[in-house]
Design a protein around this motif. Structure first.
Motif, mmCIF file in Angstrom:
data_model
loop_
_atom_site.group_PDB
_atom_site.id
_atom_site.type_symbol
_atom_site.label_atom_id
_atom_site.label_comp_id
_atom_site.label_asym_id
_atom_site.label_seq_id
_atom_site.Cartn_x
_atom_site.Cartn_y
_atom_site.Cartn_z
ATOM 1 N N GLY A 316 0.821 -1.207 0.000
ATOM 2 C CA GLY A 316 0.000 0.000 0.000
ATOM 3 C C GLY A 316 0.845 1.243 0.000
ATOM 4 N N PHE A 317 0.637 2.086 1.006
ATOM 5 C CA PHE A 317 1.341 3.368 1.080
ATOM 6 C C PHE A 317 2.583 3.286 1.959
ATOM 7 C CE2 PHE A 317 -2.982 4.291 -0.080
ATOM 8 C CZ PHE A 317 -2.851 5.247 -1.067
ATOM 9 N N MET A 318 2.540 2.489 3.020
ATOM 10 C CA MET A 318 3.714 2.309 3.870
ATOM 11 C C MET A 318 4.736 1.447 3.131
ATOM 12 S SD MET A 318 2.887 4.048 6.541
ATOM 13 C CE MET A 318 4.222 3.628 7.647
ATOM 14 N N VAL A 319 6.000 1.827 3.203
ATOM 15 C CA VAL A 319 7.031 1.121 2.442
ATOM 16 C C VAL A 319 7.289 -0.260 3.034
ATOM 17 C CG1 VAL A 319 8.132 3.283 1.755
ATOM 18 C CG2 VAL A 319 8.913 2.126 3.827
ATOM 19 N N GLY A 320 7.821 -1.164 2.200
ATOM 20 C CA GLY A 320 8.177 -2.497 2.671
ATOM 21 C C GLY A 320 9.270 -2.446 3.734
ATOM 22 N N LYS A 321 9.141 -3.292 4.727
ATOM 23 C CA LYS A 321 9.994 -3.163 5.909
ATOM 24 C C LYS A 321 11.441 -3.581 5.672
ATOM 25 C CE LYS A 321 8.767 -7.651 8.052
ATOM 26 N NZ LYS A 321 8.763 -8.344 6.785
ATOM 27 N N ILE A 361 5.502 9.311 11.435
ATOM 28 C CA ILE A 361 5.627 8.893 10.038
ATOM 29 C C ILE A 361 5.859 10.115 9.179
ATOM 30 C CG2 ILE A 361 4.145 6.850 10.316
ATOM 31 C CD1 ILE A 361 1.898 8.426 8.955
ATOM 32 N N GLY A 362 6.410 9.889 8.015
ATOM 33 C CA GLY A 362 6.598 10.963 7.045
ATOM 34 C C GLY A 362 6.401 10.399 5.659
ATOM 35 N N GLY A 363 6.218 11.275 4.701
ATOM 36 C CA GLY A 363 6.010 10.772 3.353
ATOM 37 C C GLY A 363 5.721 11.860 2.362
ATOM 38 N N VAL A 364 5.108 11.436 1.253
ATOM 39 C CA VAL A 364 4.951 12.300 0.083
ATOM 40 C C VAL A 364 3.511 12.223 -0.403
ATOM 41 C CG1 VAL A 364 5.852 12.833 -2.212
ATOM 42 C CG2 VAL A 364 7.347 11.778 -0.517
ATOM 43 N N ALA A 365 2.993 13.367 -0.818
ATOM 44 C CA ALA A 365 1.680 13.447 -1.472
ATOM 45 C C ALA A 365 1.812 14.362 -2.672
ATOM 46 C CB ALA A 365 0.616 13.971 -0.506
ATOM 47 N N CYS A 366 0.844 14.299 -3.569
ATOM 48 C CA CYS A 366 0.890 15.230 -4.701
ATOM 49 C C CYS A 366 0.485 16.610 -4.186
ATOM 50 C CB CYS A 366 -0.007 14.773 -5.842
ATOM 51 S SG CYS A 366 -1.770 14.958 -5.588
ATOM 52 N N ALA A 367 1.249 17.616 -4.589
ATOM 53 C CA ALA A 367 1.079 18.952 -4.024
ATOM 54 C C ALA A 367 -0.134 19.669 -4.584
ATOM 55 C CB ALA A 367 2.336 19.791 -4.277
ATOM 56 N N MET A 377 5.435 6.224 2.229
ATOM 57 C CA MET A 377 5.274 6.622 3.623
ATOM 58 C C MET A 377 6.212 5.801 4.495
ATOM 59 S SD MET A 377 2.997 8.904 3.093
ATOM 60 C CE MET A 377 2.637 9.366 4.778
ATOM 61 N N VAL A 378 6.973 6.487 5.336
ATOM 62 C CA VAL A 378 8.007 5.815 6.129
ATOM 63 C C VAL A 378 7.815 6.104 7.612
ATOM 64 C CG1 VAL A 378 9.693 5.898 4.259
ATOM 65 C CG2 VAL A 378 9.589 7.785 5.903
ATOM 66 N N GLN A 386 16.936 13.088 7.382
ATOM 67 C CA GLN A 386 17.064 13.110 5.929
ATOM 68 C C GLN A 386 17.003 11.707 5.351
ATOM 69 O OE1 GLN A 386 20.666 15.277 5.074
ATOM 70 N NE2 GLN A 386 19.683 17.268 5.311
ATOM 71 N N MET A 387 17.586 10.729 6.019
ATOM 72 C CA MET A 387 17.588 9.366 5.488
ATOM 73 C C MET A 387 16.170 8.824 5.346
ATOM 74 S SD MET A 387 18.813 7.026 8.734
ATOM 75 C CE MET A 387 20.382 7.830 8.930
ATOM 76 N N ASN A 388 15.273 9.213 6.237
ATOM 77 C CA ASN A 388 13.878 8.778 6.136
ATOM 78 C C ASN A 388 13.202 9.395 4.919
ATOM 79 O OD1 ASN A 388 14.057 9.383 9.564
ATOM 80 N ND2 ASN A 388 13.860 7.316 8.763
ATOM 81 N N MET A 389 13.341 10.710 4.806
ATOM 82 C CA MET A 389 12.641 11.409 3.724
ATOM 83 C C MET A 389 13.280 11.137 2.362
ATOM 84 S SD MET A 389 10.265 12.551 5.498
ATOM 85 C CE MET A 389 9.354 13.497 4.287
ATOM 86 N N ASP A 390 14.579 10.839 2.329
ATOM 87 C CA ASP A 390 15.220 10.448 1.064
ATOM 88 C C ASP A 390 14.542 9.207 0.493
ATOM 89 O OD1 ASP A 390 17.022 12.494 1.282
ATOM 90 O OD2 ASP A 390 18.689 11.257 1.975
ATOM 91 N N TYR A 391 14.325 8.230 1.350
ATOM 92 C CA TYR A 391 13.710 6.981 0.893
ATOM 93 C C TYR A 391 12.281 7.234 0.407
ATOM 94 C CZ TYR A 391 12.994 1.910 0.757
ATOM 95 O OH TYR A 391 12.757 0.620 0.340
ATOM 96 N N ALA A 392 11.547 8.051 1.146
ATOM 97 C CA ALA A 392 10.154 8.350 0.762
ATOM 98 C C ALA A 392 10.104 9.047 -0.586
ATOM 99 C CB ALA A 392 9.504 9.220 1.841
ATOM 100 N N LEU A 393 10.963 10.032 -0.792
ATOM 101 C CA LEU A 393 10.937 10.789 -2.050
ATOM 102 C C LEU A 393 11.365 9.913 -3.229
ATOM 103 C CD1 LEU A 393 10.571 13.352 -3.639
ATOM 104 C CD2 LEU A 393 12.854 14.087 -2.942
#
Length: 950
Positions: A316-321, A361-367, A377-378, A386-393
């Motif tokens: 889904g939206f949460m990334v694979g562990k 949690i953090g993540g990305v949506a369409c602006a 979503m991580v 930054q390492m969290n948001m790098d993966y999400a982006l």
């Protein structure tokens, strides 16, 4: 009429309603069964009109409604009963009739589920029908309550297993060999919807069902809370697989395939089909992302992490562990102090909390539309790193973006985050991003005000070409729905929590999808109005600007826009490019660095910041005094409440400042000294006479805006020497210079702004409405002029108490009222008599210009012209994008309709009629959404075109 009007109409009827409500408690006088007219002893609370039945008719009438609640007449009143007591049995198969193969020997209830255990003190001392369940009854949990009924399965030789028979009759069994508990599809759907809309936890929902079943003894109702949590997970998974078409496919879902994405964003091969002469390199196909973190979605460490079952890891939206954990193990944890401002996401990135597996949690949506991006979503482990948001982006950039070469990201710390983003991606084996994808950083319009001034033109959406009008803050609104379930998800197992978050985000995107027609229609109207308003504003500035200057400004704009990726500072072209005198922040930073360099004593290490805080408190006092004076005595309750809150906040700041004074001023300072010892009256610094102020406003005897705070300038030079704090005097003098520079700079900005308003908006406003709006703008600017003039006057008075040198006296002169008036020297560079009128002294205080008389005006006019042009350009882009998004929305619906149509055809060929029917229903739904959207978009454009022609 308002709702209160209806209440007033109902009040005289209240007594009548109450009597009729009580009258329903008694049976009719004849008390006859409505079917056979025999003695009616049972009343059904859920049948329309609460009819009476005899025992036989009650049983036969409820074969298709087995979850109605009935009451039995006992001669005095109706008491709660259940359909099991009238002999109702649910037969599976054979059209609700008993299976001819059923024998009395088969017992469905021998094993597979534990018995309910009750403590002796919990048992009631009554023996009504409610507490006498018949033998061999099954616990059936429905949205109407918890029922006990006998279920008999078909035992024919070719019969399905009992659990499948129950499932096909819309019962979800809690176990699969010999189930004793089932949940109706109705209750599962109702629970999932309650969870989505109200954030209801499984515990609260089941508690409600128990109270619906027995209001007096809810604890006696069988406890199936844990079974509900588990079965709801299974049901949620089945529904999600069904919605996304995996009941019609032979393959298993892969990364992000159990998630719905934005229908109005460009997705090549789905809603974007290019002709031969088109390319995805065009700015119109830019993908816009917004990134953010949510620290309310915490998660405790699981009790048994080794015994967790994952149903949809990474689907889904949460990334694979697993891959995410490998990325975190590899990534370097480089947390740097923000060089811009005190950003939470940068400076608190090490905020670990040991009881939590995830701090948020953090993540990305369409602006542009606010849809979560699948598999982006991580979880956070130590705050927003930054390492969290790098993966999400990076994961977001891989979702349906084949061929797209341009993306804009909005993140509240992009000025820091984006600096080395590509370097981090290139170094990692777990971060994948197409090398041809250009990332353009932006910052949301709300968050950007907390940054340095230069960040505004470098990262604000107004100055990013090709994105239309975006505020970059839409993700803040999305967290509200997730926060509904965050408290309930906090203690769940890791898989269960992520499934709930996925489901909530998928529902959020679904709601965006079905409302996209309305959203785009609203955006179309806003864009049409925005083009008109911004065009008028730009035309007024454009008409007055010389042609040769406009040509130069356009060339400089093109250079800035083409250079922004490699050098964000190139966007400073949209700022007033004048060398300013040192600001208070710059001076404070210099003083702190000097103190650290010479290893200052602890009591002096942060003294520059302490003095700077005091100066900020004085500015807040002046602002509050002006606000109190503005609203006067005839203030509303809301205004008085706002003033009271500001005073309370200001008093807290003053108290903290005074406590710190003991550290910096030494033992000679007594914090309890009377205010009269500090010889200053802040009222003298206002433009108006102090008597006028006291006559027209409410003040408190100890109002914080009147409090004199213990700064060296307020104590006086002699007293500072007695307190052994003489070294603080030059520090405050330096910071006062910065404060004066800031006040004068802001004064020049607002005076120029006011001059251009008079030159363009006021003079050219033709209608009364435009004039009213224009004067409202002027009033707002004038209030800012008054504020900064008052701050400068206060600052200069304090500087005079610190024994300034001749240079300071010459540089910082008194500010006179007549110098704050708009002259032709500021208002119009081409005005007649311009050469005979000079600007006031403060226009040239450490300003690096060839000549103050005209350069300030020209530079300010250039910035106004460029910003007005940028706003007009964004609105024009917005109109183009909205029209494209209307087309992409319709194409998405048609693509989904075709996809489901193909599934229907394949199902019919495979002789799967149920699969075919569902696919046909889905295809029809998307076809209707496409037709509805196309008609709405066309009607809107036709109506607005006709209105424009009129």
């Amino acid at each position: 009429m308002s709702q209160n009007d209806y209440l007033r109409q109902w009040l005289p009827r209240q007594e009548s309603y109450l009597h009729h409500l009580l009258d329903r408690e008694a049976p009719p006088e004849d008390r006859r069964c409505i079917i056979c007219e025999q003695d009616g002893v049972y009343k059904c609370q859920d049948c329309l009109g609460e009819p009476l039945y005899c025992t036989g008719c009650c049983r036969s009438q409820h074969r298709s409604n087995p979850f109605h609640w009935i009451s039995q007449w006992n001669g005095r009143f109706f008491e709660r009963s259940c359909l099991a007591h009238v002999g109702l049995i649910i037969h599976l198969g054979h059209d609700g009739k008993q299976c001819p193969e059923v024998t009395d020997q088969w017992n469905l209830f021998e094993e597979d589920e534990p018995e309910d255990l009750l403590e002796p003190e919990d048992l009631p001392f009554v023996s009504g029908p409610e507490f006498q369940p018949k033998e061999n009854t099954m616990v059936i949990v429905d949205k109407s309550g918890v029922h006990r009924l006998e279920i008999r399965c078909c035992e024919c030789p070719n019969a399905m297993s009992p659990d499948i028979q129950m499932f096909r009759h819309r019962f979800f069994p809690a176990s699969f060999n010999r189930p004793k508990t089932v949940f109706t599809f109705r209750v599962l759907n109702d629970f999932l919807l309650d969870s989505l809309e109200c954030g209801t936890s499984a515990m609260n929902y089941y508690s409600k069902l128990r109270r619906m079943t027995s209001s007096m003894f809810p604890h006696l109702v069988p406890d199936r809370y844990r079974e509900l949590m588990r079965v709801a997970r299974q049901w949620r998974q089945l529904k999600t697989m069904k919605w996304h078409g995996f009941g019609h496919r032979s393959d298993n879902p892969s990364t992000g395939e159990l998630a719905l994405f934005c229908l109005a964003c460009p997705q090549p091969g789905i809603n974007v089909l290019l002709s031969e002469d088109e390319s995805l390199d065009d700015w119109k196909y830019t993908r816009s992302f917004v990134m953010d973190g949510n620290f309310k979605a915490e998660h405790l460490h699981p009790i048994k992490p080794f015994d967790e079952v994952w149903l949809s890891d990474g689907l889904g939206f949460m990334v694979g562990k697993d891959r995410y954990k490998m990325h975190l193990a590899e990534a370097a944890d480089t947390v740097k102090k923000s060089s811009c401002n005190n950003h939470r996401a940068v400076n608190q990135a090490n905020a670990a909390r040991h009881k939590l597996e995830s701090t948020g949690i953090g993540g990305v949506a369409c602006a542009r539309h606010g849809c979560f991006v699948p598999h982006s979503m991580v979880d956070f482990q130590k705050g927003e790193r930054q390492m969290n948001m790098d993966y999400a982006l990076c994961e977001a950039s891989r979702h349906n973006m084949e061929g797209i070469t341009r993306a804009v990201t909005f993140y509240d710390i992009n000025c820091q985050y984006n600096k080395h983003f590509r370097v981090r991606v290139d170094r990692s084996q777990f971060l994948d991003m197409a090398p041809q994808l250009t990332i353009i950083p932006g910052i949301g319009l709300w968050h950007i005000h907390g940054h340095q001034d230069s960040c505004y033109v470098r990262y604000a959406s107004n100055f990013i070409e090709g994105i239309g009008r975006i505020d970059g803050e839409i993700m803040e609104t999305l967290w509200a729905r997730l926060n509904l379930i965050s408290p309930a998800a906090r203690g769940m197992s890791s898989p269960h929590r992520k499934e709930c978050l996925d489901y909530q985000m998928n529902d959020s995107n679904f709601c965006k999808m079905i409302r996209m027609k309305r959203t785009l229609c609203r955006k179309y109207k806003l864009a049409r109005n925005g083009i008109s308003e911004s065009g008028k504003a730009f035309d007024r500035l454009d008409e007055a600007a010389p042609s040769h200057l406009k040509t130069e400004w356009l060339a400089r704009e093109r250079i800035a826009q083409s250079s922004r990726l490699n050098d964000p500072a190139a966007m400073d072209e949209y700022e007033i490019n004048i060398k300013k005198a040192p600001s208070k922040k710059e001076i404070e930073l210099r003083l702190l660095e000097e103190g650290n360099a010479r290893n200052a004593a602890p009591s002096r290490r942060s003294v520059a910041t302490w003095i700077s805080t005091g100066l900020a408190i004085e500015e807040a006092q002046i602002a509050l005094l002006i606000e109190v004076r503005r609203i006067g005595r005839r203030s509303t309750e809301t205004q008085r409440l706002d003033i009271a809150r500001q005073r309370d906040r200001l008093q807290g700041q003053i108290d903290g400042f005074a406590r710190s004074a003991l550290t910096h001023l030494g033992e000679g300072f007594d914090a309890d000294d009377e205010p009269e010892d500090l010889n200053v009256d802040i009222l003298d610094d206002l433009d108006d006479d102090p008597a006028d102020f006291t006559e027209t406003s409410h003040t408190w005897t100890n109002s914080p805006e009147l409090t004199v705070i213990p700064l060296p300038s307020n104590l006086g030079v002699d007293r500072c020497r007695r307190c052994m704090a003489e070294d603080l005097i030059p520090l405050e003098m330096s910071l006062r210079e910065g404060q004066a520079n800031d006040a004068l700079h802001n004064l020049r900005i607002y005076l120029c702004n006011k001059a251009i308003l008079f030159r363009t908006t006021i003079r050219q406003a033709k209608s009364q409405a435009l004039k009213t709006r224009a004067w409202s703008q002027v009033t707002s600017v004038q209030q800012a002029v008054s504020l900064h003039a008052s701050i400068y006057t206060k600052t200069r008075k304090q500087m005079m108490k610190l024994e300034p040198g001749q240079d300071e006296l010459q540089k910082y002169k008194p500010l006179l009222r007549e110098q704050l008036k708009i002259s032709t020297a500021v208002g119009d560079p081409n005005a007649r008599g311009q050469r005979n009128e000079s600007l006031a002294w403060f226009w040239s205080v450490e300003v690096d210009l060839g000549g103050p008389d005209q350069s300030w005006n020209e530079e300010f006019y250039r910035v106004h012209w460029l910003r007005a042009k940028a706003l007009q350009d964004r609105w024009r882009e917005e109109m183009i994008l909205v029209k494209l998004e209307m087309d992409w929305t319709c194409k998405f619906f048609l693509w989904k309709a075709t996809q489901w149509g193909d599934h229907m055809q394949e199902s019919l060929e495979k002789r799967l009629p149920g699969h075919g029917c569902y696919a046909g229903r889905q295809s029809r739904m998307y076809s209707l959404l496409a037709q509805d959207a196309q008609a709405a978009f066309q009607d809107l454009q036709n109506v607005l075109i006709e209105a424009g022609d009129e």
